[in-house]
Design a protein around this motif. Structure first.
Motif, PDB file in Angstrom:
ATOM      1  N   MET A  88       1.043  -1.139  -0.033  1.00 20.33           N
ATOM      2  CA  MET A  88       0.140  -0.089  -0.068  1.00 20.33           C
ATOM      3  C   MET A  88       0.975   1.338   0.013  1.00 20.33           C
ATOM      4  SD  MET A  88      -3.406  -0.955   2.345  1.00 20.33           S
ATOM      5  CE  MET A  88      -4.117   0.253   1.578  1.00 20.33           C
ATOM      6  N   GLU A  89       0.441   2.350  -0.843  1.00 21.60           N
ATOM      7  CA  GLU A  89       1.399   3.379  -0.984  1.00 21.60           C
ATOM      8  C   GLU A  89       1.331   4.185   0.315  1.00 21.60           C
ATOM      9  OE1 GLU A  89      -0.322   7.036  -3.159  1.00 21.60           O
ATOM     10  OE2 GLU A  89       1.193   6.108  -4.918  1.00 21.60           O
ATOM     11  N   ILE A  90       0.481   4.347   1.231  1.00 23.19           N
ATOM     12  CA  ILE A  90       0.730   4.929   2.443  1.00 23.19           C
ATOM     13  C   ILE A  90       1.517   4.368   3.365  1.00 23.19           C
ATOM     14  CG2 ILE A  90      -1.485   3.979   3.521  1.00 23.19           C
ATOM     15  CD1 ILE A  90      -1.873   6.487   4.866  1.00 23.19           C
ATOM     16  N   GLY A  91       1.642   2.927   3.396  1.00 23.27           N
ATOM     17  CA  GLY A  91       2.391   2.042   4.126  1.00 23.27           C
ATOM     18  C   GLY A  91       3.794   2.134   3.747  1.00 23.27           C
ATOM     19  N   ARG A  92       4.083   2.151   2.500  1.00 21.64           N
ATOM     20  CA  ARG A  92       5.331   2.409   1.917  1.00 21.64           C
ATOM     21  C   ARG A  92       5.929   3.624   2.252  1.00 21.64           C
ATOM     22  NH1 ARG A  92       3.103  -0.044  -2.715  1.00 21.64           N
ATOM     23  NH2 ARG A  92       2.770   1.695  -3.747  1.00 21.64           N
ATOM     24  N   ALA A  93       5.139   4.665   2.337  1.00 19.65           N
ATOM     25  CA  ALA A  93       5.733   6.239   2.742  1.00 19.65           C
ATOM     26  C   ALA A  93       5.994   6.026   4.166  1.00 19.65           C
ATOM     27  CB  ALA A  93       4.466   7.304   2.449  1.00 19.65           C
ATOM     28  N   PHE A  94       5.334   5.364   5.006  1.00 17.66           N
ATOM     29  CA  PHE A  94       5.611   5.255   6.467  1.00 17.66           C
ATOM     30  C   PHE A  94       7.132   4.657   6.661  1.00 17.66           C
ATOM     31  CE2 PHE A  94       1.116   5.686   7.730  1.00 17.66           C
ATOM     32  CZ  PHE A  94       1.423   7.012   8.340  1.00 17.66           C
ATOM     33  N   LEU A  95       7.138   3.512   6.017  1.00 17.31           N
ATOM     34  CA  LEU A  95       8.471   2.880   6.135  1.00 17.31           C
ATOM     35  C   LEU A  95       9.674   3.478   5.542  1.00 17.31           C
ATOM     36  CD1 LEU A  95       9.627   0.003   6.756  1.00 17.31           C
ATOM     37  CD2 LEU A  95       8.954  -0.938   4.540  1.00 17.31           C
ATOM     38  N   GLY A 125      16.943  15.057   4.458  1.00 15.94           N
ATOM     39  CA  GLY A 125      15.601  15.670   5.092  1.00 15.94           C
ATOM     40  C   GLY A 125      14.512  15.861   4.161  1.00 15.94           C
ATOM     41  N   LEU A 126      15.073  16.212   2.847  1.00 13.17           N
ATOM     42  CA  LEU A 126      13.935  16.523   1.687  1.00 13.17           C
ATOM     43  C   LEU A 126      13.211  15.015   1.363  1.00 13.17           C
ATOM     44  CD1 LEU A 126      16.188  18.317  -1.140  1.00 13.17           C
ATOM     45  CD2 LEU A 126      14.041  19.153  -0.040  1.00 13.17           C
ATOM     46  N   VAL A 127      13.694  13.899   1.563  1.00 14.35           N
ATOM     47  CA  VAL A 127      13.143  12.750   1.404  1.00 14.35           C
ATOM     48  C   VAL A 127      12.158  12.636   2.418  1.00 14.35           C
ATOM     49  CG1 VAL A 127      13.213  10.256   1.092  1.00 14.35           C
ATOM     50  CG2 VAL A 127      14.928  11.677   0.150  1.00 14.35           C
ATOM     51  N   VAL A 128      12.558  12.812   3.588  1.00 13.63           N
ATOM     52  CA  VAL A 128      11.752  12.671   4.713  1.00 13.63           C
ATOM     53  C   VAL A 128      10.309  13.689   4.828  1.00 13.63           C
ATOM     54  CG1 VAL A 128      11.415  13.132   7.271  1.00 13.63           C
ATOM     55  CG2 VAL A 128      13.279  11.901   6.309  1.00 13.63           C
ATOM     56  N   CYS A 129      10.365  14.810   4.247  1.00 10.52           N
ATOM     57  CA  CYS A 129       9.559  15.856   4.311  1.00 10.52           C
ATOM     58  C   CYS A 129       8.760  15.468   2.889  1.00 10.52           C
ATOM     59  CB  CYS A 129      10.153  17.329   4.041  1.00 10.52           C
ATOM     60  SG  CYS A 129      10.524  18.179   5.452  1.00 10.52           S
ATOM     61  N   ALA A 130       9.203  14.934   1.988  1.00 14.31           N
ATOM     62  CA  ALA A 130       8.393  14.607   0.840  1.00 14.31           C
ATOM     63  C   ALA A 130       7.529  13.594   1.050  1.00 14.31           C
ATOM     64  CB  ALA A 130       9.386  14.290  -0.544  1.00 14.31           C
ATOM     65  N   SER A 131       7.866  12.670   1.962  1.00 15.27           N
ATOM     66  CA  SER A 131       7.112  11.578   2.148  1.00 15.27           C
ATOM     67  C   SER A 131       5.733  11.728   2.953  1.00 15.27           C
ATOM     68  CB  SER A 131       7.908  10.375   2.893  1.00 15.27           C
ATOM     69  OG  SER A 131       8.259  11.075   4.544  1.00 15.27           O
ATOM     70  N   LEU A 132       5.899  13.065   3.524  1.00 17.53           N
ATOM     71  CA  LEU A 132       4.722  13.327   4.228  1.00 17.53           C
ATOM     72  C   LEU A 132       3.479  13.574   3.204  1.00 17.53           C
ATOM     73  CD1 LEU A 132       6.172  16.186   6.747  1.00 17.53           C
ATOM     74  CD2 LEU A 132       5.365  13.796   7.324  1.00 17.53           C
ATOM     75  N   ALA A 133       3.618  13.859   2.173  1.00 20.69           N
ATOM     76  CA  ALA A 133       2.626  14.069   1.113  1.00 20.69           C
ATOM     77  C   ALA A 133       1.599  12.906   0.909  1.00 20.69           C
ATOM     78  CB  ALA A 133       3.128  14.714  -0.132  1.00 20.69           C
ATOM     79  N   TRP A 134       2.687  11.858   1.023  1.00 16.75           N
ATOM     80  CA  TRP A 134       1.960  10.249   0.800  1.00 16.75           C
ATOM     81  C   TRP A 134       0.917   9.713   2.018  1.00 16.75           C
ATOM     82  CZ3 TRP A 134       5.993  11.729  -2.147  1.00 16.75           C
ATOM     83  CH2 TRP A 134       5.871  11.423  -3.428  1.00 16.75           C
ATOM     84  N   THR A 135       1.175  10.540   2.951  1.00 15.17           N
ATOM     85  CA  THR A 135       0.371  10.180   4.159  1.00 15.17           C
ATOM     86  C   THR A 135      -0.486  10.945   4.538  1.00 15.17           C
ATOM     87  OG1 THR A 135       2.039  10.829   5.591  1.00 15.17           O
ATOM     88  CG2 THR A 135       2.116   8.374   5.121  1.00 15.17           C
ATOM     89  N   GLY A 136      -0.819  12.192   3.709  1.00 15.83           N
ATOM     90  CA  GLY A 136      -1.771  13.125   3.772  1.00 15.83           C
ATOM     91  C   GLY A 136      -3.073  13.137   2.634  1.00 15.83           C
ATOM     92  N   HIS A 137      -3.592  14.236   2.700  1.00 19.41           N
ATOM     93  CA  HIS A 137      -4.483  14.562   1.540  1.00 19.41           C
ATOM     94  C   HIS A 137      -3.888  14.728   0.331  1.00 19.41           C
ATOM     95  CE1 HIS A 137      -7.815  14.653   4.606  1.00 19.41           C
ATOM     96  NE2 HIS A 137      -7.337  15.757   5.404  1.00 19.41           N
ATOM     97  N   GLY A 138      -2.793  15.093   0.171  1.00 16.27           N
ATOM     98  CA  GLY A 138      -2.256  15.475  -1.017  1.00 16.27           C
ATOM     99  C   GLY A 138      -2.079  14.093  -2.163  1.00 16.27           C
ATOM    100  N   ALA A 139      -2.012  12.971  -1.466  1.00 14.11           N
ATOM    101  CA  ALA A 139      -2.134  11.641  -2.302  1.00 14.11           C
ATOM    102  C   ALA A 139      -3.427  11.146  -2.518  1.00 14.11           C
ATOM    103  CB  ALA A 139      -1.287  10.553  -1.635  1.00 14.11           C
TER     104      ALA A 139
END
Length: 308
Positions: A88-95, A125-139
């Protein structure tokens, strides 16, 4: 209780992401290079941020699995966790967030502070911040508009980190015992160097915030800002943002010039530094409140979703 845990874990991840991108970015590109800057490199603060973000991301992965599986017992089964983490996309973002944050922590332990290290950490840090989009409304937006929404969400998170992480770095610099003229001048130069970064961050935040509002609220649903829980929290977020802008403007156009003048007059220095410290503490408090509001908003359906 589960909902509160989700909000707190979101807040922990937001705080960690802001620090992991904003602090090294500021030191790499806006902090005057000197021995004093290296001495004030907040390694311990970033270590806490890195490993706290990794732990919070893994805990959020488990909670998200529990929400989808229906129980914590089911969520703790290896098959359920593996499905969430890898399929799942959201799970991959968390991981991914957990792994990259942990990697940043390892680098903080083994690398010496300096521009090359700061740039390496900025990339993570850019990767960590970017990953937030996949666990929010943006995805959640589908199709071609979804690409625009996701990109805006990524830029919004990175711009927030530019501002809030630099704010944390400035606050740490103002804890330097003052009296050494070289360090006092470095503090002034650091504040002055924040001006360009802060202006860019605010511009990006406003632009991407408008894009996100278009997708999540819509121009024909502006009344929902005062009639829905999501809208009320967004309105409160905007009010806090305006308050932070007012403090940032005061820092840039009033308090930093006062510190510059105080460098030539020792009698004015304590009051100038105290005024800056109070302002930065208040701005940081508003930043934490703002991130708390965003953490709650991430658990609510936006007006665009409710009225479809």
């Amino acid at each position: 209780m589960l909902e509160l845990a989700v909000v707190l874990l979101r807040l922990a991840q937001y705080l960690g992401a802001m620090l992991l991108l904003g602090v090294p970015l500021f030191f790499a590109f806006r902090m005057p290079t000197s021995d004093a800057a290296v001495e004030r490199w907040p390694r311990k603060t970033l270590l806490i941020a890195a490993f706290a973000t990794a732990i919070a991301s893994l805990a959020a992965l488990v909670l998200q699995t529990a929400v989808m599986a229906g129980s914590m017992t089911e969520a703790l089964k290896p098959a359920s966790l593996a499905y969430m983490a890898f399929d799942m996309e959201i799970g991959r973002a968390f991981l991914a967030r957990a792994v990259v944050a942990a990697l940043a922590g390892v680098l903080l332990l083994v690398l010496r502070p300096g521009r090359a290290t700061w740039i390496d950490l900025t990339v993570l840090g850019l990767v960590v911040c970017a990953s937030l989009a996949w666990t929010g409304h943006g995805a959640a937006t589908e199709g071609a508009p979804g690409v625009v929404h996701l990109a805006a969400d990524i830029l919004h998170a990175c711009a927030a980190a530019m501002w809030l992480g630099a704010l944390a770095a400035l606050g740490l610099f103002l804890t330097i015992p003052h009296g050494d003229p070289e360090r006092d001048r470095l503090t002034h130069d650091a504040l002055h160097g924040f001006a360009g970064m802060g202006t860019l961050a605010v511009g990006l935040l406003v632009a991407t915030g408008l894009v996100n509002t278009w997708f999540l609220v819509g121009p024909d649903r502006l009344g929902a800002l005062l009639t829905t829980p999501y809208g009320l929290l967004l309105t409160a977020k905007l009010a806090v943002f305006v308050g932070m802008l007012a403090l940032a403007a005061s820092n840039r156009f009033v308090l930093t010039p006062c510190l510059h003048r105080a460098l030539e007059d020792e009698s004015q220095k304590p009051s100038a530094i105290s005024a800056l410290q109070r302002s930065l503490v208040l701005e940081t408090l508003l930043a934490v409140i703002l991130l708390g509001l965003v953490a709650v908003m991430g658990t609510l359906a936006p007006p665009a979703a409710m009225m479809m």
